[in-house]
Design a protein around this motif. Structure first.
Motif, PDB file in Angstrom:
ATOM      1  N   ILE A 175       0.830  -1.208   0.000  1.00 25.42           N
ATOM      2  CA  ILE A 175       0.000   0.000   0.000  1.00 25.42           C
ATOM      3  C   ILE A 175       0.864   1.256   0.000  1.00 25.42           C
ATOM      4  O   ILE A 175       0.705   2.130  -0.845  1.00 25.42           O
ATOM      5  CB  ILE A 175      -0.947   0.015   1.217  1.00 25.42           C
ATOM      6  N   GLY A 176       1.803   1.361   0.944  1.00 22.79           N
ATOM      7  CA  GLY A 176       2.647   2.548   0.996  1.00 22.79           C
ATOM      8  C   GLY A 176       3.341   2.706   2.335  1.00 22.79           C
ATOM      9  O   GLY A 176       3.256   1.857   3.233  1.00 22.79           O
ATOM     10  N   VAL A 177       4.018   3.853   2.460  1.00 24.14           N
ATOM     11  CA  VAL A 177       4.772   4.191   3.662  1.00 24.14           C
ATOM     12  C   VAL A 177       3.887   5.007   4.593  1.00 24.14           C
ATOM     13  O   VAL A 177       3.148   5.888   4.152  1.00 24.14           O
ATOM     14  CB  VAL A 177       6.042   4.985   3.300  1.00 24.14           C
ATOM     15  N   ILE A 178       3.948   4.712   5.884  1.00 19.16           N
ATOM     16  CA  ILE A 178       3.214   5.517   6.866  1.00 19.16           C
ATOM     17  C   ILE A 178       3.891   6.877   6.982  1.00 19.16           C
ATOM     18  O   ILE A 178       5.083   6.977   7.267  1.00 19.16           O
ATOM     19  CB  ILE A 178       3.194   4.804   8.234  1.00 19.16           C
ATOM     20  N   ARG A 179       3.123   7.934   6.755  1.00 16.24           N
ATOM     21  CA  ARG A 179       3.691   9.286   6.731  1.00 16.24           C
ATOM     22  C   ARG A 179       3.077  10.214   7.778  1.00 16.24           C
ATOM     23  O   ARG A 179       3.460  11.381   7.864  1.00 16.24           O
ATOM     24  CB  ARG A 179       3.527   9.899   5.341  1.00 16.24           C
ATOM     25  N   ASN A 180       2.125   9.733   8.555  1.00 11.92           N
ATOM     26  CA  ASN A 180       1.478  10.586   9.560  1.00 11.92           C
ATOM     27  C   ASN A 180       1.976  10.298  10.972  1.00 11.92           C
ATOM     28  O   ASN A 180       1.304  10.593  11.945  1.00 11.92           O
ATOM     29  CB  ASN A 180      -0.036  10.418   9.492  1.00 11.92           C
ATOM     30  N   ASN A 181       3.162   9.703  11.071  1.00 10.48           N
ATOM     31  CA  ASN A 181       3.752   9.387  12.374  1.00 10.48           C
ATOM     32  C   ASN A 181       5.130  10.034  12.438  1.00 10.48           C
ATOM     33  O   ASN A 181       6.032   9.678  11.677  1.00 10.48           O
ATOM     34  CB  ASN A 181       3.849   7.873  12.562  1.00 10.48           C
ATOM     35  N   GLU A 182       5.283  10.992  13.335  1.00 17.10           N
ATOM     36  CA  GLU A 182       6.538  11.738  13.424  1.00 17.10           C
ATOM     37  C   GLU A 182       7.714  10.853  13.838  1.00 17.10           C
ATOM     38  O   GLU A 182       8.871  11.170  13.554  1.00 17.10           O
ATOM     39  CB  GLU A 182       6.392  12.903  14.414  1.00 17.10           C
ATOM     40  N   ALA A 183       7.440   9.760  14.512  1.00 17.84           N
ATOM     41  CA  ALA A 183       8.527   8.891  14.974  1.00 17.84           C
ATOM     42  C   ALA A 183       9.086   8.011  13.860  1.00 17.84           C
ATOM     43  O   ALA A 183      10.120   7.369  14.044  1.00 17.84           O
ATOM     44  CB  ALA A 183       8.031   8.014  16.129  1.00 17.84           C
ATOM     45  N   LEU A 184       8.414   7.978  12.713  1.00 21.55           N
ATOM     46  CA  LEU A 184       8.834   7.120  11.607  1.00 21.55           C
ATOM     47  C   LEU A 184       9.396   7.949  10.465  1.00 21.55           C
ATOM     48  O   LEU A 184       8.900   9.040  10.174  1.00 21.55           O
ATOM     49  CB  LEU A 184       7.652   6.282  11.110  1.00 21.55           C
ATOM     50  N   SER A 185      10.426   7.424   9.825  1.00 25.74           N
ATOM     51  CA  SER A 185      11.048   8.105   8.688  1.00 25.74           C
ATOM     52  C   SER A 185      10.163   7.971   7.455  1.00 25.74           C
ATOM     53  O   SER A 185       9.529   6.937   7.231  1.00 25.74           O
ATOM     54  CB  SER A 185      12.427   7.509   8.395  1.00 25.74           C
ATOM     55  N   LYS A 186      10.138   9.003   6.646  1.00 27.16           N
ATOM     56  CA  LYS A 186       9.347   9.018   5.417  1.00 27.16           C
ATOM     57  C   LYS A 186      10.266   8.657   4.246  1.00 27.16           C
ATOM     58  O   LYS A 186      10.670   9.512   3.456  1.00 27.16           O
ATOM     59  CB  LYS A 186       8.686  10.374   5.229  1.00 27.16           C
ATOM     60  N   LEU A 187      10.592   7.400   4.160  1.00 25.08           N
ATOM     61  CA  LEU A 187      11.530   6.936   3.147  1.00 25.08           C
ATOM     62  C   LEU A 187      10.883   6.894   1.770  1.00 25.08           C
ATOM     63  O   LEU A 187       9.657   6.849   1.630  1.00 25.08           O
ATOM     64  CB  LEU A 187      12.041   5.542   3.514  1.00 25.08           C
ATOM     65  N   SER A 188      11.735   6.885   0.755  1.00 18.63           N
ATOM     66  CA  SER A 188      11.280   6.703  -0.614  1.00 18.63           C
ATOM     67  C   SER A 188      11.338   5.214  -0.928  1.00 18.63           C
ATOM     68  O   SER A 188      12.408   4.607  -0.956  1.00 18.63           O
ATOM     69  CB  SER A 188      12.176   7.488  -1.580  1.00 18.63           C
ATOM     70  N   CYS A 189      10.170   4.615  -1.141  1.00 21.62           N
ATOM     71  CA  CYS A 189      10.079   3.171  -1.378  1.00 21.62           C
ATOM     72  C   CYS A 189       9.339   2.913  -2.685  1.00 21.62           C
ATOM     73  O   CYS A 189       8.446   3.673  -3.069  1.00 21.62           O
ATOM     74  CB  CYS A 189       9.347   2.467  -0.230  1.00 21.62           C
ATOM     75  N   ALA A 190       9.716   1.844  -3.367  1.00 22.82           N
ATOM     76  CA  ALA A 190       9.111   1.489  -4.648  1.00 22.82           C
ATOM     77  C   ALA A 190       8.802   0.010  -4.688  1.00 22.82           C
ATOM     78  O   ALA A 190       9.535  -0.818  -4.136  1.00 22.82           O
ATOM     79  CB  ALA A 190      10.034   1.877  -5.798  1.00 22.82           C
ATOM     80  N   TYR A 191       7.691  -0.318  -5.353  1.00 20.59           N
ATOM     81  CA  TYR A 191       7.290  -1.713  -5.549  1.00 20.59           C
ATOM     82  C   TYR A 191       7.967  -2.258  -6.800  1.00 20.59           C
ATOM     83  O   TYR A 191       7.988  -1.607  -7.845  1.00 20.59           O
ATOM     84  CB  TYR A 191       5.779  -1.800  -5.673  1.00 20.59           C
ATOM     85  N   LYS A 192       8.521  -3.464  -6.714  1.00 18.41           N
ATOM     86  CA  LYS A 192       9.207  -4.083  -7.847  1.00 18.41           C
ATOM     87  C   LYS A 192       8.836  -5.555  -7.926  1.00 18.41           C
ATOM     88  O   LYS A 192       8.426  -6.170  -6.941  1.00 18.41           O
ATOM     89  CB  LYS A 192      10.732  -3.937  -7.714  1.00 18.41           C
ATOM     90  N   VAL A 193       8.977  -6.111  -9.139  1.00 17.70           N
ATOM     91  CA  VAL A 193       8.792  -7.542  -9.354  1.00 17.70           C
ATOM     92  C   VAL A 193      10.046  -8.070 -10.029  1.00 17.70           C
ATOM     93  O   VAL A 193      10.452  -7.586 -11.086  1.00 17.70           O
ATOM     94  CB  VAL A 193       7.560  -7.834 -10.225  1.00 17.70           C
ATOM     95  N   ASP A 194      10.680  -9.061  -9.391  1.00 14.64           N
ATOM     96  CA  ASP A 194      11.915  -9.649  -9.910  1.00 14.64           C
ATOM     97  C   ASP A 194      11.722 -11.155 -10.020  1.00 14.64           C
ATOM     98  O   ASP A 194      11.666 -11.862  -9.024  1.00 14.64           O
ATOM     99  CB  ASP A 194      13.087  -9.327  -8.979  1.00 14.64           C
ATOM    100  N   ASN A 195      11.581 -11.632 -11.274  1.00 13.83           N
ATOM    101  CA  ASN A 195      11.357 -13.067 -11.514  1.00 13.83           C
ATOM    102  C   ASN A 195      10.163 -13.577 -10.725  1.00 13.83           C
ATOM    103  O   ASN A 195      10.250 -14.570  -9.998  1.00 13.83           O
ATOM    104  CB  ASN A 195      12.611 -13.877 -11.171  1.00 13.83           C
TER     105      ASN A 195
END
Length: 442
Positions: A175-195
């Protein structure tokens, strides 16, 4: 160099065709890390001219390192290569020069990007990883997303091109990264398919510097649990491009899968009460039609699944008060079902083969109430009797003191919010009740 000077004195001016390439190993599809200042390109072709009176000659070019945000690879050496050949098209009145076949016409040198890795310029990270799900159990049909809280640390030197890899089970969707929690980092994440392997890749920094300690929350939707085993598994690891100690510990997160369904039966009786004796009722000693034996009593039972999980199979049993001391009580005429319900009885339905009413054309609909237990009341009509003859006496009839016909219904796949309905049509055998009432009164 001595040979070059000797030839230079004999043949005059020498012209070489030269090609200079920067970061040669990155040219094919790679991101350009170094460029020539005058052309902003990684390759430069030029003529190198050595005059007759020149013992040696140098030519300088200025190059620069592109913005670090434009490339990730900071560990691979930057290879600088020079390829040259003799320009034979240059006219000369003297002897025609040649290149010594034993000399190299391809030269290569390398340079490294200066890193914050100590005097040896070699970074050895110490990557640590933990992961915790927000719940230890997944339920079939539950639409609440699953959250993984992931902590990554670097207790060593810088980790370059550091990435968090999360391998997702086939039953889950990212679904995605949690962004409404100040204690958590807002990293850049991507969905991928490998084999055919689903994964989420998150950038942890380039470098992930020494002492970095960050946490991130990733959310997943888990819906396809019908074919899942007893648990599903997430596998996580931090990886970097460092030569030594490049990966963290592998984290395995199993989450149990179970089914929980709230299934209940609710029902209604129509009518709810019947009063006896019935005015102008005439007993038929040998009834032929269903209306000859007494008024209709219809029961509707609904088996309802409120979820969250579906049920693959189930059994509903109904004990029907059919006989009282070898006399008919509630005479079953017909049973019908709606939905994935298949029923049978341990006794014959309509054993006297009475002529029954075609109910398919009646369009009768009985609404079900909230899930409660409905008791069917059969009461004596209050009649004006002499006071000595008026007698209040109630007999509760159930399957513990009378003979009951067992109706057994097997239900197949029943999803969340779905129902299966059992309709039972019967008639009160009035003659039996009148006999009991007569005995009680007398």
């Amino acid at each position: 160099m001595c040979l070059l000077r000797l030839l230079n004195e004999l043949v005059g001016t020498i012209v070489l065709d030269a090609n200079l390439q920067l970061d040669r190993l990155k040219q094919k599809g790679g991101i350009e890390r170094t460029l020539f200042l005058n052309s902003h390109r990684p390759q430069h072709t030029f003529h190198f001219v050595v005059g007759k009176s020149e013992r040696s000659k140098y030519q300088e070019f200025t190059v620069y390192l592109t913005d670090e945000k434009e490339f990730r690879d900071k560990l691979t050496p930057i290879i600088v290569s020079l390829n040259y050949s003799l320009n034979e098209s240059h006219p000369s009145e003297d002897l025609k020069p040649i290149i010594n076949y034993y000399s190299e016409t391809f030269l290569q040198k390398q340079a490294r990007i200066l890193l914050d890795c100590g005097k040896d310029n070699v970074c050895i990270p110490a990557l640590k990883l933990t992961a915790t799900p927000d719940r230890q159990q997944l339920i079939f049909g539950d639409e609440n997303p699953l959250t993984l809280i992931i902590n990554g640390r670097n207790e060593g030197e810088g980790a370059y091109e550091a990435e968090l890899n999360v391998i997702i089970p086939p039953e889950a969707d990212y679904i995605g990264v949690i962004r409404n929690n100040e204690a958590l980092s807002k990293l850049s994440c991507a969905y991928k398919v490998d084999n055919s392997t689903q994964m989420v890749v998150c950038d942890l920094g380039n470098p992930m510097t020494a002492g970095t300690n960050l946490s991130v929350g990733l959310r997943f939707s888990v819906q396809r649990l019908e074919t899942a085993d007893a648990s599903i598994n997430f596998d996580l690891q931090i990886k970097s491009s460092n030569k030594d100690n490049s990966s963290s510990n592998l984290v395995h997160v199993p989450i149990n899968v179970s089914a929980v369904a709230q299934v209940y039966v609710r029902g209604v009786s129509h009518p709810e009460q019947i009063f006896l004796p019935i005015t102008d009722w005439k007993i038929k000693e040998r009834p032929k039609k269903e209306e000859h034996i007494g008024p209709v009593v219809q029961h509707v039972y609904e088996l309802h699944n409120s979820g969250p999980s579906a049920i693959r199979s189930g059994v509903m049993e109904v004990g029907w008060p059919s006989h009282y001391r070898d006399e008919y009580l509630l005479y079953i005429l017909q049973i019908k079902t709606n939905g994935p319900l298949h029923c049978y009885t341990n006794a014959t339905i309509n054993p006297l083969q009475l002529e029954i009413v075609d109910r398919s054309s009646l369009g009768e609909h009985i609404s079900l109430r909230n899930p409660t237990t409905t008791t069917h009341h059969i009461a004596r009509r209050e009649v004006r009797l002499p006071q000595p003859l008026k007698y209040d006496y109630a007999i509760i009839l159930n399957c513990s003191n009378i003979d009951c016909t067992k109706i057994v219904c097997h239900v197949n796949q029943l999803g969340r919010g779905e129902s299966a309905v059992l309709n039972v049509w019967s008639r009160i055998w009035v003659q039996t009740f009148l006999k009991v009432m007569y005995k009680v009164v007398n």
